[in-house]
Motif scaffolding. Structure first.
Motif, PDB file in Angstrom:
ATOM      1  N   ARG A  70       0.673  -1.121   0.064  1.00 46.02           N
ATOM      2  CA  ARG A  70      -0.024   0.039   0.095  1.00 46.02           C
ATOM      3  C   ARG A  70       0.793   1.291   0.202  1.00 46.02           C
ATOM      4  N   ALA A  71       0.665   2.332  -0.687  1.00 47.36           N
ATOM      5  CA  ALA A  71       1.309   3.549  -0.716  1.00 47.36           C
ATOM      6  C   ALA A  71       1.045   4.218   0.398  1.00 47.36           C
ATOM      7  N   LEU A  72       2.266   4.783   0.951  1.00 45.82           N
ATOM      8  CA  LEU A  72       2.139   5.715   2.012  1.00 45.82           C
ATOM      9  C   LEU A  72       2.647   6.934   1.726  1.00 45.82           C
ATOM     10  N   PRO A  73       1.984   7.906   1.208  1.00 48.09           N
ATOM     11  CA  PRO A  73       2.590   9.170   0.622  1.00 48.09           C
ATOM     12  C   PRO A  73       3.137  10.145   1.602  1.00 48.09           C
ATOM     13  N   ALA A  74       4.065  11.099   1.115  1.00 46.55           N
ATOM     14  CA  ALA A  74       4.904  12.099   1.708  1.00 46.55           C
ATOM     15  C   ALA A  74       5.410  12.898   0.739  1.00 46.55           C
ATOM     16  N   ARG A  75       4.964  14.263   0.929  1.00 45.18           N
ATOM     17  CA  ARG A  75       5.708  15.435   0.250  1.00 45.18           C
ATOM     18  C   ARG A  75       6.449  15.964   0.899  1.00 45.18           C
ATOM     19  N   GLU A 107       7.200  11.522  10.340  1.00 45.23           N
ATOM     20  CA  GLU A 107       5.670  11.547  10.581  1.00 45.23           C
ATOM     21  C   GLU A 107       4.803  10.617   9.845  1.00 45.23           C
ATOM     22  N   ALA A 108       5.265  10.105   8.501  1.00 42.62           N
ATOM     23  CA  ALA A 108       4.633   9.250   7.780  1.00 42.62           C
ATOM     24  C   ALA A 108       4.701   7.779   8.483  1.00 42.62           C
ATOM     25  N   GLN A 123       5.597  23.009   5.175  1.00 44.57           N
ATOM     26  CA  GLN A 123       5.077  21.802   5.016  1.00 44.57           C
ATOM     27  C   GLN A 123       3.477  21.998   4.688  1.00 44.57           C
ATOM     28  N   PRO A 124       2.821  21.513   3.693  1.00 44.67           N
ATOM     29  CA  PRO A 124       1.672  21.702   3.426  1.00 44.67           C
ATOM     30  C   PRO A 124       0.776  20.756   4.194  1.00 44.67           C
ATOM     31  N   GLU A 125      -0.324  21.195   4.514  1.00 40.94           N
ATOM     32  CA  GLU A 125      -1.237  20.398   5.540  1.00 40.94           C
ATOM     33  C   GLU A 125      -1.491  19.038   4.909  1.00 40.94           C
ATOM     34  N   ASN A 126      -1.705  18.869   3.528  1.00 39.74           N
ATOM     35  CA  ASN A 126      -1.771  17.530   3.076  1.00 39.74           C
ATOM     36  C   ASN A 126      -0.711  16.733   2.725  1.00 39.74           C
ATOM     37  N   SER A 178      -1.216  12.748   0.080  1.00 37.66           N
ATOM     38  CA  SER A 178      -1.063  12.345  -1.560  1.00 37.66           C
ATOM     39  C   SER A 178       0.368  12.722  -1.910  1.00 37.66           C
ATOM     40  N   ALA A 179       0.886  12.020  -3.016  1.00 35.09           N
ATOM     41  CA  ALA A 179       2.030  12.180  -3.423  1.00 35.09           C
ATOM     42  C   ALA A 179       2.143  12.252  -4.896  1.00 35.09           C
TER      43      ALA A 179
END
Length: 238
Positions: A51-56, A66-67, A141-144, A148-149
């Protein structure tokens, strides 16, 4: 998470390739979402599925830490660094911490560093290349950032699965995973049978009745080879 657990997902993908999955997506009418071709395994032959675990990424590793707080065993960290070529955003410590958190691999839309140490750690890492320098910037760091990535043309969320092998990385919606994997296995089996028959002396043209296709196309110029293959049970294009 898809109906199957992470171990079952990896077990099934172990007998498949990303090419099988993309062909299955076409068959299932699911968008084919391949990462750009430059995104490849740091260690050739490496494979990953989860499963994808996104991080920007915005200049600091804290977004990855944090992710990891919410990671589930088998997740794949998908890092969005905008495809930047002026900095590496993942190094050996992040890879080691990812492994400790139960993450099964890392996919980076950007660069990595500490290649020798990453090889030693053994965690599958896919990136667009390597560079010795890390970030020299810190941005807000953006709130989202963990929702998503973006990887190439695609936006990846936790509703997606990430698969990677020698041909690169592809993303598949979790909701379509069972159908896509079933179709991929069927396509794989058909291709294996076709390959065995070629080795035994029956040409692919004979197997797919190519002469019949050419004759039918003369009668109906709009007929596609893919339509013909579906009629005769071939699988060379999907």
């Amino acid at each position: 998470m898809p109906s199957m657990d992470s171990q079952e997902l990896r077990r099934r993908f172990a007998a498949l390739t990303t090419a099988h999955l993309t062909d299955a997506c076409i068959r299932a009418q699911v968008p084919v979402r391949c990462a750009p071709s430059a995104l490849q395994a740091v260690v050739p032959g490496t494979r990953v599925a989860g499963r994808a675990l996104p991080a920007r990424h915005v200049g600091s590793v804290d977004v990855f830490l944090e992710a990891f707080e919410d990671a589930e065993p088998g997740d794949v960290l998908v890092v969005d660094n905008g495809g930047r070529t002026d900095e590496a955003c993942v190094g050996d410590l992040v890879a080691l911490e990812a492994e400790t958190a139960g993450v099964s691999g890392i996919v980076i839309w950007g660069l990595h560093r500490d290649t020798a140490d990453i090889r030693t750690i053994g965690l599958p890492v896919f990136s667009t290349g390597s560079l010795s320098t890390g970030p020299q910037r810190i941005e807000a760091q953006p709130e989202n950032a963990l929702e998503s990535a973006v990887v190439g043309d695609w936006t990846v969320t936790r509703a997606d699965l990430a698969f990677g092998d020698e041909d690169g990385v592809v993303f598949v919606p979790s909701s379509n995973a069972a159908d896509v994997l079933d179709l991929a296995e069927s396509i794989r089996d058909t291709e294996r049978r076709q390959a065995e028959r070629i080795r035994s002396g029956v040409s692919l043209r004979a197997q797919v009745r190519f002469d019949r296709y050419l004759a039918a196309r003369r009668e109906n110029p709009s007929l596609t080879f893919r339509e013909h293959l579906r009629a005769v049970g071939g699988a060379i294009e999907e």
